[in-house]
Design a protein around this motif. Structure first.
Motif, mmCIF file in Angstrom:
data_model
loop_
_atom_site.group_PDB
_atom_site.id
_atom_site.type_symbol
_atom_site.label_atom_id
_atom_site.label_comp_id
_atom_site.label_asym_id
_atom_site.label_seq_id
_atom_site.Cartn_x
_atom_site.Cartn_y
_atom_site.Cartn_z
ATOM 1 N N LEU A 51 0.820 -1.209 0.000
ATOM 2 C CA LEU A 51 0.000 0.000 0.000
ATOM 3 C C LEU A 51 0.853 1.258 0.000
ATOM 4 O O LEU A 51 0.484 2.277 -0.600
ATOM 5 C CB LEU A 51 -0.945 0.007 1.204
ATOM 6 C CG LEU A 51 -2.174 -0.889 1.082
ATOM 7 C CD1 LEU A 51 -2.863 -1.014 2.437
ATOM 8 C CD2 LEU A 51 -3.142 -0.329 0.049
ATOM 9 N N ALA A 52 1.992 1.197 0.697
ATOM 10 C CA ALA A 52 2.873 2.360 0.759
ATOM 11 C C ALA A 52 3.626 2.574 -0.543
ATOM 12 O O ALA A 52 3.952 3.706 -0.903
ATOM 13 C CB ALA A 52 3.862 2.214 1.907
ATOM 14 N N SER A 53 3.874 1.503 -1.263
ATOM 15 C CA SER A 53 4.652 1.611 -2.501
ATOM 16 C C SER A 53 3.737 1.713 -3.711
ATOM 17 O O SER A 53 3.599 2.770 -4.329
ATOM 18 C CB SER A 53 5.604 0.417 -2.636
ATOM 19 O OG SER A 53 4.888 -0.803 -2.515
ATOM 20 N N ILE A 54 3.050 0.601 -4.035
ATOM 21 C CA ILE A 54 2.164 0.617 -5.189
ATOM 22 C C ILE A 54 0.967 1.524 -4.915
ATOM 23 O O ILE A 54 0.341 2.054 -5.840
ATOM 24 C CB ILE A 54 1.701 -0.811 -5.542
ATOM 25 C CG1 ILE A 54 2.916 -1.726 -5.725
ATOM 26 C CG2 ILE A 54 0.863 -0.811 -6.817
ATOM 27 C CD1 ILE A 54 2.567 -3.160 -6.030
ATOM 28 N N GLY A 55 0.630 1.708 -3.624
ATOM 29 C CA GLY A 55 -0.465 2.611 -3.271
ATOM 30 C C GLY A 55 -0.227 4.039 -3.727
ATOM 31 O O GLY A 55 -1.161 4.838 -3.829
ATOM 32 N N LEU A 56 1.024 4.363 -4.012
ATOM 33 C CA LEU A 56 1.335 5.672 -4.584
ATOM 34 C C LEU A 56 0.608 5.891 -5.906
ATOM 35 O O LEU A 56 0.346 7.024 -6.313
ATOM 36 C CB LEU A 56 2.845 5.788 -4.824
ATOM 37 C CG LEU A 56 3.725 6.132 -3.626
ATOM 38 C CD1 LEU A 56 5.176 5.907 -3.960
ATOM 39 C CD2 LEU A 56 3.489 7.564 -3.214
ATOM 40 N N VAL A 57 0.282 4.782 -6.568
ATOM 41 C CA VAL A 57 -0.381 4.875 -7.860
ATOM 42 C C VAL A 57 -1.710 5.623 -7.736
ATOM 43 O O VAL A 57 -2.078 6.417 -8.599
ATOM 44 C CB VAL A 57 -0.602 3.460 -8.438
ATOM 45 C CG1 VAL A 57 -1.503 3.516 -9.663
ATOM 46 C CG2 VAL A 57 0.733 2.832 -8.788
ATOM 47 N N GLY A 58 -2.464 5.370 -6.640
ATOM 48 C CA GLY A 58 -3.723 6.063 -6.436
ATOM 49 C C GLY A 58 -3.533 7.564 -6.316
ATOM 50 O O GLY A 58 -4.289 8.350 -6.897
ATOM 51 N N LEU A 59 -2.529 7.956 -5.560
ATOM 52 C CA LEU A 59 -2.242 9.379 -5.407
ATOM 53 C C LEU A 59 -1.781 9.993 -6.726
ATOM 54 O O LEU A 59 -2.164 11.113 -7.080
ATOM 55 C CB LEU A 59 -1.174 9.581 -4.330
ATOM 56 C CG LEU A 59 -1.607 9.267 -2.897
ATOM 57 C CD1 LEU A 59 -0.396 9.201 -1.978
ATOM 58 C CD2 LEU A 59 -2.578 10.303 -2.387
ATOM 59 N N ILE A 60 -0.947 9.246 -7.447
ATOM 60 C CA ILE A 60 -0.426 9.754 -8.712
ATOM 61 C C ILE A 60 -1.545 9.896 -9.739
ATOM 62 O O ILE A 60 -1.575 10.850 -10.522
ATOM 63 C CB ILE A 60 0.692 8.834 -9.236
ATOM 64 C CG1 ILE A 60 1.916 8.937 -8.305
ATOM 65 C CG2 ILE A 60 1.089 9.192 -10.653
ATOM 66 C CD1 ILE A 60 2.995 7.905 -8.582
ATOM 67 N N ALA A 61 -2.507 8.960 -9.729
ATOM 68 C CA ALA A 61 -3.640 9.042 -10.652
ATOM 69 C C ALA A 61 -4.423 10.331 -10.429
ATOM 70 O O ALA A 61 -4.806 11.024 -11.382
ATOM 71 C CB ALA A 61 -4.551 7.827 -10.476
ATOM 72 N N SER A 62 -4.680 10.665 -9.161
ATOM 73 C CA SER A 62 -5.409 11.894 -8.855
ATOM 74 C C SER A 62 -4.566 13.130 -9.127
ATOM 75 O O SER A 62 -5.071 14.153 -9.602
ATOM 76 C CB SER A 62 -5.851 11.885 -7.389
ATOM 77 O OG SER A 62 -6.834 10.915 -7.183
ATOM 78 N N PHE A 63 -3.283 13.033 -8.820
ATOM 79 C CA PHE A 63 -2.382 14.155 -9.040
ATOM 80 C C PHE A 63 -2.376 14.557 -10.514
ATOM 81 O O PHE A 63 -2.510 15.739 -10.857
ATOM 82 C CB PHE A 63 -0.976 13.766 -8.589
ATOM 83 C CG PHE A 63 0.057 14.845 -8.751
ATOM 84 C CD1 PHE A 63 0.016 15.970 -7.960
ATOM 85 C CD2 PHE A 63 1.067 14.717 -9.687
ATOM 86 C CE1 PHE A 63 0.978 16.967 -8.092
ATOM 87 C CE2 PHE A 63 2.028 15.702 -9.837
ATOM 88 C CZ PHE A 63 1.981 16.833 -9.030
ATOM 89 N N SER A 64 -2.275 13.561 -11.388
ATOM 90 C CA SER A 64 -2.270 13.855 -12.823
ATOM 91 C C SER A 64 -3.620 14.411 -13.262
ATOM 92 O O SER A 64 -3.704 15.275 -14.135
ATOM 93 C CB SER A 64 -1.935 12.594 -13.618
ATOM 94 O OG SER A 64 -2.901 11.581 -13.392
ATOM 95 N N GLY A 65 -4.707 13.926 -12.628
ATOM 96 C CA GLY A 65 -6.041 14.394 -12.982
ATOM 97 C C GLY A 65 -6.297 15.837 -12.615
ATOM 98 O O GLY A 65 -6.924 16.581 -13.386
ATOM 99 N N VAL A 66 -5.850 16.257 -11.435
ATOM 100 C CA VAL A 66 -6.107 17.642 -11.033
ATOM 101 C C VAL A 66 -5.277 18.618 -11.858
ATOM 102 O O VAL A 66 -5.706 19.761 -12.099
ATOM 103 C CB VAL A 66 -5.863 17.875 -9.521
ATOM 104 C CG1 VAL A 66 -6.837 17.080 -8.688
ATOM 105 C CG2 VAL A 66 -4.439 17.560 -9.115
#
Length: 464
Positions: A281-296
């Protein structure tokens, strides 16, 4: 018409892309941010806050599905309010949208830094944020279709990780973590605790309303936009309940309320920080944050582009890449300012600014549904809001209630938000209203309506 065509974006998106982008831009809310309201609300209070916000967003999504099919322009919320209430309200609505997404970008960047620090303490969070800003600005300059492909991968990985956490975590949740011990209060802050939790509950849904900003880049917005918006909000409501229940049930309320990496923390609290799921979750879970980051980044660039194209903001911000037809200046400059915000502010304070800006636009969009139904009953609406006017009125009332929750959460930042809109008002009357571009699609469409209304009033006067 040729001048207008040169200002338009490239059409490539379908309903699946819209669902991916809609869920992707919001999904970081499951990984980071929602938990800051727990100290006052507790689990039960947070669920109540989520329920109110889920109703507000679901009903608003039905309303903006109607508006986006009737007014399929890149301006999104600004164009809705411009048509319904005139250029000044349209401009302020656009400022609210920019404030929402422009501030959301550094908030998510801070969250990404916290997750990276969980794995690699030697990596500076600001450096990580800078690298991500540059990478995704380049991706968005390359093109919306290329971004949508990358976002699809990110979203499905992020969703898979959440489902994995539910599968492993739900059987292990502790009832006392959710409901407390003995005589402890289910809602520590009472009604005010629920009220204060509303801006953080919003974080589980905030940004789904950005999809109308992509109307101009959607192949058939009159059919595809409602499908993308409605499927997206249904997905997010399901995730919000499962994520909060699992994470609080594993990690408890007190410590979860301050965790900057709530999901790895929750799993680590039950299984240990070295447990495989906590590490994943701490490593691959970054993907969720990155997905939103790129979206905003995508969202703020489109609203800045639309306002600049219409003349409300300086013209250089609407410059398009010659071959890619992407607004590169609306991507680059806000990204640089976002990096400064990462350094200066805490995420829980920035969330209040972002949600305040969002709520201003929500109030305006719900009003636009109501006003345009009365003002322009014959406007072509391929999709109509069900249970009108009940649906937009309920969403409007909840948005007004939620905006004053910021007052209780942090009085200083509430007045910072009010001052920002006051400054925008001065700017509009001093500069923006004198530079409106009549060739912008949103302005052309609204001015056609203004002329028809004026001609109708003239004809009526002459007949009398």
């Amino acid at each position: 018409m040729e001048a207008t065509k040169n200002l338009e974006l490239k059409k490539t998106l379908r309903p699946f892309h819209l669902w991916v982008i809609g869920v992707g831009i919001v999904i970081s809310g499951n990984y980071f941010g929602w938990n800051f309201g727990l100290a006052e609300s507790g689990y039960v209070g947070m669920l109540i806050a989520i329920a109110f916000m889920a109703i507000m967003y679901a009903f608003m999504c039905l309303g903006i599905s109607e508006l986006s099919t009737a007014l399929p322009h890149a301006g999104g919320p600004y164009s809705f309010a411009r048509r319904a209430m005139g250029p000044f309200v349209g401009f302020l609505t656009g400022i609210g949208v920019i404030l929402e997404y422009f501030i959301a970008a550094p908030i998510i960047a801070i969250g990404i830094g916290a997750y990276i620090n969980f794995l690699f303490p030697v990596i500076n969070s600001v450096v990580a944020a800078a690298v991500l800003f540059v990478f995704f600005i380049v991706v968005h300059i390359i093109g919306i279709k290329e971004y949508a492909r990358l976002e699809t991968i990110l979203v499905f990985v992020a969703l898979a990780l959440l489902v994995l956490m539910y599968f492993v975590g739900l059987p292990q949740i502790k009832v006392e973590n959710l409901f407390g011990f003995g005589e402890s209060s289910l809602i520590p802050g009472g009604v005010q605790g629920i009220w204060a939790a509303l801006p953080y509950a919003m974080w589980l849904f905030l940004a789904i309303e950005m999809l109308p900003l992509l109307s101009e880049e959607t192949r058939d917005p009159k059919k595809d936009m409602p499908k993308g918006i409605i499927s997206g909000i249904i997905t997010l409501i399901i995730l919000s309940v499962l994520t909060t229940t699992t994470a609080i049930g594993l990690g408890g309320i007190e410590q979860m309320s301050t965790a900057e990496d709530p999901l790895p923390f929750a799993v680590g609290a039950t299984f240990g920080n070295s447990y495989w799921l906590a590490q994943i979750l701490a490593s691959i879970g970054l993907v969720g944050l990155i997905a939103s980051f790129s979206g905003v980044i995508l969202a703020y660039s489109r609203q800045i582009f639309a306002l600049s194209r219409a003349g409300y903001l300086p013209e250089f911000l609407s410059k398009l890449h010659r071959t890619r037809r992407t607004p590169y200046m609306a991507l680059i400059l806000p990204g640089l300012i976002g990096l400064i915000l990462v350094i200066l502010f805490n995420p829980d304070d920035l969330i209040l600014i972002s949600t305040f800006g969002a709520l201003v636009s929500y109030i305006s969009m719900n009003l636009s549904v109501l006003i345009l139904r009365k003002k322009e009953p014959n406007l072509v609406r391929p999709y109509k809001t069900p249970l009108y006017p009940f649906v937009p009125i309920v969403s409007l009332v909840l948005a007004v209630i939620a905006i004053f929750a910021s007052f209780f959460a942090n009085l200083t930042f509430f007045f910072v938000c009010v001052a920002t809109f006051a400054a925008a008002t001065v700017y509009y009357f001093a500069w923006a209203r004198h530079h409106i571009n009549p060739n912008a699609p949103e302005e052309q469409f609204s001015q056609m309506d203004d002329k028809q209304t004026s001609d109708g009033m003239t004809s009526q006067s002459e007949s009398m």
